[in-house]
Design a protein around this motif. Structure first.
Motif, PDB file in Angstrom:
ATOM      1  N   UNK A  97     -13.702  17.283  31.445  1.00  0.00           N
ATOM      2  CA  UNK A  97     -12.326  16.832  31.548  1.00  0.00           C
ATOM      3  C   UNK A  97     -12.082  15.481  30.894  1.00  0.00           C
ATOM      4  N   UNK A  98     -13.098  14.696  30.671  1.00  0.00           N
ATOM      5  CA  UNK A  98     -12.939  13.369  30.075  1.00  0.00           C
ATOM      6  C   UNK A  98     -13.966  13.213  28.962  1.00  0.00           C
ATOM      7  N   UNK A  99     -13.729  12.289  28.036  1.00  0.00           N
ATOM      8  CA  UNK A  99     -14.732  12.037  26.995  1.00  0.00           C
ATOM      9  C   UNK A  99     -16.054  11.568  27.575  1.00  0.00           C
ATOM     10  N   UNK A 100     -17.102  11.756  26.827  1.00  0.00           N
ATOM     11  CA  UNK A 100     -18.440  11.412  27.286  1.00  0.00           C
ATOM     12  C   UNK A 100     -18.581   9.934  27.660  1.00  0.00           C
ATOM     13  N   UNK A 104     -19.586   8.631  31.453  1.00  0.00           N
ATOM     14  CA  UNK A 104     -20.745   7.781  31.703  1.00  0.00           C
ATOM     15  C   UNK A 104     -20.338   6.479  32.398  1.00  0.00           C
ATOM     16  N   UNK A 105     -19.193   5.926  31.999  1.00  0.00           N
ATOM     17  CA  UNK A 105     -18.732   4.687  32.630  1.00  0.00           C
ATOM     18  C   UNK A 105     -18.401   4.920  34.098  1.00  0.00           C
ATOM     19  N   UNK A 106     -17.724   6.045  34.397  1.00  0.00           N
ATOM     20  CA  UNK A 106     -17.388   6.356  35.785  1.00  0.00           C
ATOM     21  C   UNK A 106     -18.660   6.553  36.603  1.00  0.00           C
ATOM     22  N   UNK A 107     -19.641   7.245  36.033  1.00  0.00           N
ATOM     23  CA  UNK A 107     -20.896   7.481  36.749  1.00  0.00           C
ATOM     24  C   UNK A 107     -21.633   6.171  37.019  1.00  0.00           C
ATOM     25  N   UNK A 108     -21.649   5.286  36.034  1.00  0.00           N
ATOM     26  CA  UNK A 108     -22.327   4.005  36.213  1.00  0.00           C
ATOM     27  C   UNK A 108     -21.639   3.152  37.275  1.00  0.00           C
TER      28      UNK A 108
END
Length: 250
Positions: A97-100, A104-108
């Motif tokens: 649903x979102x760019x890679x 990754x930023x959300x996960x971090x």
């Protein structure tokens, strides 16, 4: 200074907006009336008849009023539609649903928040009279927990001894539960679990300092032993009553 609540601020905002609209409308009407009167006074016939200047002024003000109302309605409808498109429930953001880089930023950030929350938890912290965090006694206040056991033991005792005396506010446990002494075994020092329980309750009642974890644990061990003894006596009474009932029936 105490800040106003959200509801109060919403009321203040609505009142200010209503006052702004009211003041603007008053100036709008006053300017329209003044211009119309000026057009009539400067006309050759000084009348509404065949006064095209007054007609143009009135039409202009009417057109401005209609356009203003239309813009306000359009804005209100656009805001309402945009709010209706917002999801009312939480949806999980997956990788597709979102760019890679965004994923990754959300996960971090999520991992960092979890780490900060974990590191912020108290560890190896001891408050007098409370259980240590991270242990099975966490969140337990020793004094209150010990005193709460009095009513529980008293209720269990009345199931075994219905004529047990009423509990007095400041009575010693050794005196109040004296009828349980013959039912409790004694250790090599000649003390029963009721003696240890009485000592723990006296500490919780009268001593200024908070009970320690060892004192609380010893008192709760005595509570468990007394309740176990009462449960066994109750079970024997029920079994004996059942056998007597069966013998009478047979």
């Amino acid at each position: 200074m105490r800040k106003p609540s959200l509801r109060a601020r919403a009321w203040i905002s609505d009142i200010c907006y209503a006052l702004l609209v009211l003041v603007t409308g008053c100036f709008f009407a006053i300017s329209c009336a003044l211009l119309l009167s000026q057009a009539i006074r400067t006309s050759p016939v000084r009348s509404w008849t065949n006064d095209w200047d007054a007609v143009i002024i009135a039409a202009t003000y009417l057109l401005v009023c209609i356009i203003s109302i239309a813009l306000c309605v359009k804005r209100r409808i656009a805001v309402r539609r945009r709010l209706q498109r917002i999801a009312k429930t939480h949806y999980l953001i997956v990788r597709k649903e979102v760019p890679q880089p965004v994923h990754e930023y959300i996960s971090q950030e999520f991992a960092r928040s979890c780490l900060v929350a974990y590191e912020s938890q108290p560890c190896n912290t001891v408050h007098s009279g409370w259980g240590r965090p991270g242990t099975r006694l966490s969140g337990i206040r020793f004094r209150r927990a010990l005193l709460d056991t009095i009513a529980e033991i008293d209720a269990r005792t009345r199931l075994v001894i219905p004529s047990h005396p009423n509990l007095k506010p400041h009575a010693r446990m050794l005196h109040h539960f004296r009828f349980l002494l013959p039912l409790l075994p004694k250790d090599e020092d000649g003390l029963s679990e009721l003696h240890y329980y009485d000592s723990a309750i006296q500490l919780a009642r009268t001593v200024d300092r908070e009970p320690t974890e060892e004192e609380y644990q010893r008192g709760m061990d005595a509570v468990a032993s007394i309740l176990q003894m009462l449960w066994e006596c109750r079970s024997e009474m029920l079994e004996e009553s059942r056998m007597q009932t069966n013998s009478v029936i047979s």
